[in-house]
Design a protein around this motif. Structure first.
Motif, PDB file in Angstrom:
ATOM      1  N   PHE A 208       0.837  -1.195   0.000  1.00 16.95           N
ATOM      2  CA  PHE A 208       0.000   0.000   0.000  1.00 16.95           C
ATOM      3  C   PHE A 208       0.875   1.250   0.000  1.00 16.95           C
ATOM      4  CE2 PHE A 208      -1.890  -3.511   2.241  1.00 16.95           C
ATOM      5  CZ  PHE A 208      -3.180  -3.597   1.732  1.00 16.95           C
ATOM      6  N   VAL A 209       0.425   2.267  -0.730  1.00 17.55           N
ATOM      7  CA  VAL A 209       1.141   3.542  -0.798  1.00 17.55           C
ATOM      8  C   VAL A 209       0.215   4.645  -0.296  1.00 17.55           C
ATOM      9  CG1 VAL A 209       2.429   5.152  -2.240  1.00 17.55           C
ATOM     10  CG2 VAL A 209       2.417   2.706  -2.807  1.00 17.55           C
ATOM     11  N   PHE A 210       0.701   5.410   0.699  1.00 16.43           N
ATOM     12  CA  PHE A 210      -0.069   6.514   1.265  1.00 16.43           C
ATOM     13  C   PHE A 210       0.625   7.836   0.968  1.00 16.43           C
ATOM     14  CE2 PHE A 210      -1.437   2.905   3.744  1.00 16.43           C
ATOM     15  CZ  PHE A 210      -2.791   3.133   3.958  1.00 16.43           C
ATOM     16  N   ASP A 211      -0.161   8.814   0.538  1.00 18.76           N
ATOM     17  CA  ASP A 211       0.335  10.172   0.325  1.00 18.76           C
ATOM     18  C   ASP A 211       0.309  10.899   1.668  1.00 18.76           C
ATOM     19  OD1 ASP A 211       0.708  12.877  -0.280  1.00 18.76           O
ATOM     20  OD2 ASP A 211      -0.275  12.694  -2.226  1.00 18.76           O
ATOM     21  N   LEU A 212       1.466  11.455   2.065  1.00 13.03           N
ATOM     22  CA  LEU A 212       1.598  12.131   3.358  1.00 13.03           C
ATOM     23  C   LEU A 212       1.690  13.641   3.217  1.00 13.03           C
ATOM     24  CD1 LEU A 212       4.260   9.732   4.938  1.00 13.03           C
ATOM     25  CD2 LEU A 212       1.777   9.663   5.242  1.00 13.03           C
ATOM     26  N   ASP A 213       1.198  14.168   2.105  1.00 11.47           N
ATOM     27  CA  ASP A 213       1.261  15.616   1.908  1.00 11.47           C
ATOM     28  C   ASP A 213       0.621  16.348   3.082  1.00 11.47           C
ATOM     29  OD1 ASP A 213       1.806  17.984   0.249  1.00 11.47           O
ATOM     30  OD2 ASP A 213      -0.382  18.120   0.160  1.00 11.47           O
ATOM     31  N   ASP A 214      -0.472  15.800   3.598  1.00 11.57           N
ATOM     32  CA  ASP A 214      -1.087  16.296   4.826  1.00 11.57           C
ATOM     33  C   ASP A 214      -0.970  15.181   5.864  1.00 11.57           C
ATOM     34  OD1 ASP A 214      -2.544  17.304   6.897  1.00 11.57           O
ATOM     35  OD2 ASP A 214      -4.457  17.400   5.821  1.00 11.57           O
ATOM     36  N   PRO A 215       0.024  15.266   6.768  1.00  5.95           N
ATOM     37  CA  PRO A 215       0.218  14.174   7.729  1.00  5.95           C
ATOM     38  C   PRO A 215      -1.001  13.918   8.611  1.00  5.95           C
ATOM     39  CG  PRO A 215       2.112  15.659   7.715  1.00  5.95           C
ATOM     40  CD  PRO A 215       1.033  16.329   6.923  1.00  5.95           C
ATOM     41  N   ALA A 216      -1.858  14.914   8.755  1.00  6.58           N
ATOM     42  CA  ALA A 216      -3.056  14.728   9.569  1.00  6.58           C
ATOM     43  C   ALA A 216      -4.116  13.904   8.851  1.00  6.58           C
ATOM     44  CB  ALA A 216      -3.635  16.087   9.968  1.00  6.58           C
ATOM     45  N   ASP A 217      -3.933  13.717   7.550  1.00 10.45           N
ATOM     46  CA  ASP A 217      -4.947  13.001   6.769  1.00 10.45           C
ATOM     47  C   ASP A 217      -4.278  12.186   5.661  1.00 10.45           C
ATOM     48  OD1 ASP A 217      -7.425  12.173   5.848  1.00 10.45           O
ATOM     49  OD2 ASP A 217      -7.710  13.942   4.585  1.00 10.45           O
ATOM     50  N   PRO A 218      -3.573  11.101   6.019  1.00  9.19           N
ATOM     51  CA  PRO A 218      -2.899  10.284   4.996  1.00  9.19           C
ATOM     52  C   PRO A 218      -3.919   9.697   4.021  1.00  9.19           C
ATOM     53  CG  PRO A 218      -2.222   9.660   7.225  1.00  9.19           C
ATOM     54  CD  PRO A 218      -3.403  10.556   7.374  1.00  9.19           C
ATOM     55  N   GLN A 219      -3.558   9.708   2.748  1.00  9.71           N
ATOM     56  CA  GLN A 219      -4.468   9.226   1.716  1.00  9.71           C
ATOM     57  C   GLN A 219      -3.871   8.011   1.008  1.00  9.71           C
ATOM     58  OE1 GLN A 219      -7.650  10.528   0.954  1.00  9.71           O
ATOM     59  NE2 GLN A 219      -7.249  11.577   2.903  1.00  9.71           N
ATOM     60  N   LEU A 220      -4.640   6.919   0.957  1.00 11.88           N
ATOM     61  CA  LEU A 220      -4.227   5.744   0.205  1.00 11.88           C
ATOM     62  C   LEU A 220      -4.346   6.055  -1.283  1.00 11.88           C
ATOM     63  CD1 LEU A 220      -3.416   2.729   0.189  1.00 11.88           C
ATOM     64  CD2 LEU A 220      -5.861   2.182   0.187  1.00 11.88           C
ATOM     65  N   VAL A 221      -3.206   6.016  -1.988  1.00  7.62           N
ATOM     66  CA  VAL A 221      -3.220   6.386  -3.405  1.00  7.62           C
ATOM     67  C   VAL A 221      -2.916   5.211  -4.318  1.00  7.62           C
ATOM     68  CG1 VAL A 221      -2.653   8.800  -2.972  1.00  7.62           C
ATOM     69  CG2 VAL A 221      -0.803   7.138  -3.298  1.00  7.62           C
ATOM     70  N   GLY A 222      -2.379   4.124  -3.768  1.00  6.11           N
ATOM     71  CA  GLY A 222      -2.061   2.982  -4.616  1.00  6.11           C
ATOM     72  C   GLY A 222      -1.922   1.720  -3.799  1.00  6.11           C
ATOM     73  N   SER A 223      -2.183   0.568  -4.423  1.00  8.88           N
ATOM     74  CA  SER A 223      -2.026  -0.715  -3.740  1.00  8.88           C
ATOM     75  C   SER A 223      -1.734  -1.796  -4.766  1.00  8.88           C
ATOM     76  CB  SER A 223      -3.269  -1.064  -2.918  1.00  8.88           C
ATOM     77  OG  SER A 223      -4.408  -1.199  -3.755  1.00  8.88           O
ATOM     78  N   LEU A 224      -1.326  -2.957  -4.256  1.00  7.46           N
ATOM     79  CA  LEU A 224      -0.877  -4.024  -5.147  1.00  7.46           C
ATOM     80  C   LEU A 224      -0.980  -5.356  -4.419  1.00  7.46           C
ATOM     81  CD1 LEU A 224       0.748  -4.935  -7.758  1.00  7.46           C
ATOM     82  CD2 LEU A 224       2.810  -4.527  -6.388  1.00  7.46           C
ATOM     83  N   ASN A 225      -1.351  -6.394  -5.144  1.00  6.37           N
ATOM     84  CA  ASN A 225      -1.328  -7.753  -4.612  1.00  6.37           C
ATOM     85  C   ASN A 225      -0.110  -8.472  -5.179  1.00  6.37           C
ATOM     86  OD1 ASN A 225      -1.953 -10.314  -3.574  1.00  6.37           O
ATOM     87  ND2 ASN A 225      -3.083 -10.845  -5.434  1.00  6.37           N
ATOM     88  N   THR A 226       0.781  -8.930  -4.287  1.00  6.78           N
ATOM     89  CA  THR A 226       2.001  -9.607  -4.746  1.00  6.78           C
ATOM     90  C   THR A 226       1.935 -11.116  -4.562  1.00  6.78           C
ATOM     91  OG1 THR A 226       3.147  -9.514  -2.617  1.00  6.78           O
ATOM     92  CG2 THR A 226       3.321  -7.576  -4.053  1.00  6.78           C
ATOM     93  N   GLY A 227       0.923 -11.605  -3.843  1.00  4.27           N
ATOM     94  CA  GLY A 227       0.840 -13.047  -3.633  1.00  4.27           C
ATOM     95  C   GLY A 227       0.352 -13.385  -2.244  1.00  4.27           C
ATOM     96  N   LYS A 228       1.205 -13.999  -1.429  1.00  6.26           N
ATOM     97  CA  LYS A 228       0.800 -14.520  -0.127  1.00  6.26           C
ATOM     98  C   LYS A 228       1.056 -13.551   1.026  1.00  6.26           C
ATOM     99  CE  LYS A 228       1.237 -19.387  -1.358  1.00  6.26           C
ATOM    100  NZ  LYS A 228       1.799 -20.711  -0.992  1.00  6.26           N
ATOM    101  N   GLY A 229       1.295 -12.307   0.709  1.00  6.63           N
ATOM    102  CA  GLY A 229       1.529 -11.326   1.759  1.00  6.63           C
ATOM    103  C   GLY A 229       2.995 -10.968   1.874  1.00  6.63           C
ATOM    104  N   LEU A 230       3.257  -9.838   2.530  1.00  6.43           N
ATOM    105  CA  LEU A 230       4.619  -9.328   2.672  1.00  6.43           C
ATOM    106  C   LEU A 230       4.914  -9.082   4.146  1.00  6.43           C
ATOM    107  CD1 LEU A 230       4.494  -6.701  -0.227  1.00  6.43           C
ATOM    108  CD2 LEU A 230       5.454  -9.017  -0.326  1.00  6.43           C
ATOM    109  N   ASN A 231       6.158  -9.357   4.548  1.00  2.89           N
ATOM    110  CA  ASN A 231       6.542  -9.197   5.951  1.00  2.89           C
ATOM    111  C   ASN A 231       7.443  -8.004   6.221  1.00  2.89           C
ATOM    112  OD1 ASN A 231       5.130 -11.439   6.983  1.00  2.89           O
ATOM    113  ND2 ASN A 231       6.741 -12.836   6.275  1.00  2.89           N
ATOM    114  N   ALA A 232       8.110  -7.465   5.195  1.00  2.00           N
ATOM    115  CA  ALA A 232       9.046  -6.360   5.431  1.00  2.00           C
ATOM    116  C   ALA A 232       9.289  -5.615   4.131  1.00  2.00           C
ATOM    117  CB  ALA A 232      10.365  -6.884   6.002  1.00  2.00           C
ATOM    118  N   VAL A 233       9.711  -4.338   4.267  1.00  5.25           N
ATOM    119  CA  VAL A 233       9.955  -3.500   3.096  1.00  5.25           C
ATOM    120  C   VAL A 233      11.119  -2.563   3.368  1.00  5.25           C
ATOM    121  CG1 VAL A 233       8.239  -1.813   3.903  1.00  5.25           C
ATOM    122  CG2 VAL A 233       8.923  -1.815   1.488  1.00  5.25           C
TER     123      VAL A 233
END
Length: 482
Positions: A187-212
């Motif tokens: 998931f990608v969140f836009d933090l231009d306004d830290p008081a109101d983070p906005q989800l702007v993009g997401s992706l399914n890679t398979g069985k889940g992710l543990n670290a980035v």
């Protein structure tokens, strides 16, 4: 007729006038002498001040030169005698690629102690490049005595649980797992306004992710699967992150039991990935100079879960699930030649039988967060250890702290900047903690922000804290509100 007084004559008045005149002359001469001596003192003070400033400037230039040749070697030292002067250097580490340095020159005149001090900020372009710019340029601006939630956001669809995050620039990149393998896990969140983070993009890679870990236009992720444990995501367009399928890599030589990717770290065009304890090697190194075509370089067997990885220079520090008295929860590997990785050191907190779960390296210190997930773990022992890694292969104990963790809880993330350590822990109602670590021998708790969620990751940027949390409020933005 004017009366005459006997014994009163003009000669008497002349004698008195002469005496007064002599007194005035004496006072005038004394004043001249005092002014002369005062001027001499002022002249001496000015001379010593100038000499002290010269010595401070010369010392500061030495510090700058050292920072250019060996940034890690810039450390506090002194006081060192230099004639009538005493010189000292105080260094505060802001991040792995920035420091504040203060040079002090002290001396004593006939009346009082004197001091002159010069300050500078030092940066390391080489370290900034190695970390892909993921290091703060300024220390926390406030005392962080009253952390408060500023904003939050959830993952979509509901049921997704965050596992980690990395904040770079105006975006937060959050990984997660979901019971439905077809659901988004990046998931990608836009933090231009830290008081109101906005989800702007997401992706399914398979069985889940543990670290980035993000570097430039790519997010390197640890895949929660028995194959393609290393995945690379193109984030050049945050609104449309794309999995580079041809860059996915299955770790060579791992066994069938729990070889899922668990931890990941980017450093200087290399990615280091750790797995759960498996029949093969749990630690792997890849060359990602071409991020679209990672090249496996080498691996190493640690016989434990690799919960966290930090790399500085030629050394990799691994947080392990070791519970043995003879094996360290902290393992140090020389990865200067990833084709031939070698063990060079370890650290085993006495009698813990607990896991090491989170690491952060800053200057000559390594911060080790612990977890109390093992049945024989002594709950009365510290949850945070501070080690001196001036000799990277020989860590020595500096201090520790009890974070108040109960059974089955752990330190999930750490960032240290200046004199403050920011920690996330999995224990509800104690998820975010701030500690003063200026005195490593005696860390002091400054504040705790409690909330119901289990916190699983943390990052710091521009005086904001970002946490990844299971269940609700997967992304939480925290600021100091004294």
């Amino acid at each position: 007729m004017r009366a005459e007084f006997p014994g009163n004559s003009s000669a008497g008045f002349s004698t008195l006038e002469i005496m007064i005149a002599l007194a005035v002359v004496v006072l005038s001469v004394s004043a001249v002498i005092l002014v002369s001596f005062g001027s001499q003192f002022m002249g001496v003070d000015a001379q010593t001040n100038d000499e002290a400033i010269y010595k401070a400037e010369a010392k500061l230039e030495q510090v700058r030169a050292l920072s250019r040749s060996s940034f890690a070697s810039v450390r506090s030292d002194g006081p060192v005698p230099d004639g009538m002067y005493s010189l000292s250097t105080e260094v505060t580490d802001i991040s792995p690629c920035a420091k504040y340095a203060t040079v002090r020159v002290n001396w004593q005149n006939d009346i009082r102690p004197l001091e002159t001090a010069l300050h500078t900020k030092l940066t390391s372009p080489a370290d900034a490049h190695a970390l892909a710019g993921d290091c703060a340029a300024e220390p926390p601006a406030d005392g962080w005595t009253a952390p408060t939630t500023l904003g939050s956001a959830d993952l979509t669809p509901s049921g997704s649980q965050a596992t980690d995050l990395d904040v770079v620039g105006e975006y937060a990149y959050v990984t997660g797992v979901h019971a439905n393998a077809a659901s988004a896990d990046f998931f990608v969140f836009d933090l231009d306004d830290p008081a109101d983070p906005q989800l702007v993009g997401s992706l399914n890679t398979g069985k889940g992710l543990n670290a980035v870990d993000v570097a430039g236009s790519y997010a390197f992720v640890a895949h929660n699967a028995t194959n393609t444990q290393l995945q690379v995501i193109d984030i050049s367009n945050p609104a449309a992150p794309a999995l580079i399928s041809s860059a996915s890599r299955t770790l060579p030589g791992v066994g069938a039991s729990f070889p899922e990717g668990q931890s990941i770290y980017y450093y200087d065009n290399h990615v280091f990935i750790g797995t759960y304890e498996t029949a093969g090697n749990e630690f792997h190194a890849y060359d990602v100079t071409d991020a679209t075509n990672p090249q496996h370089l080498g691996s190493y067997s640690v016989n434990h879960n690799v919960h966290d990885i930090v790399v500085r220079g030629p050394y990799a520090y691994l947080a392990l699930s070791s519970t043995s008295d003879s094996a360290g929860e902290l393992l140090i590997l020389n990865v200067n030649n990833p084709l031939s990785i070698t063990e060079v050191g370890s650290y085993n907190p006495p009698g813990t039988h607990c896991y090491a779960t989170a690491l952060y390296a800053l200057g000559t210190r390594l911060y080790v967060g612990m977890g109390k997930m093992y049945s024989q773990c002594d709950g009365a022992l510290p949850d945070l250890y501070i080690l001196d890694i001036s000799l990277p292969f020989l860590p020595t104990f500096l201090g520790s702290a009890d974070l108040g963790l109960g059974n089955n809880n752990f330190v999930s993330g750490m960032v240290v900047s200046g004199n403050l350590a920011f920690l996330s822990v999995s224990q509800p109602m104690a998820g975010f903690q701030v500690w003063d670590v200026s005195d490593a021998a005696s860390p002091q708790n400054i504040s705790i922000l409690g909330y119901p969620e289990k916190t699983v990751g943390l990052d710091y940027q521009d005086n904001y804290i970002y946490t990844a949390n299971e269940s609700n409020f997967a992304l939480r933005v925290i600021y100091d509100n004294p």
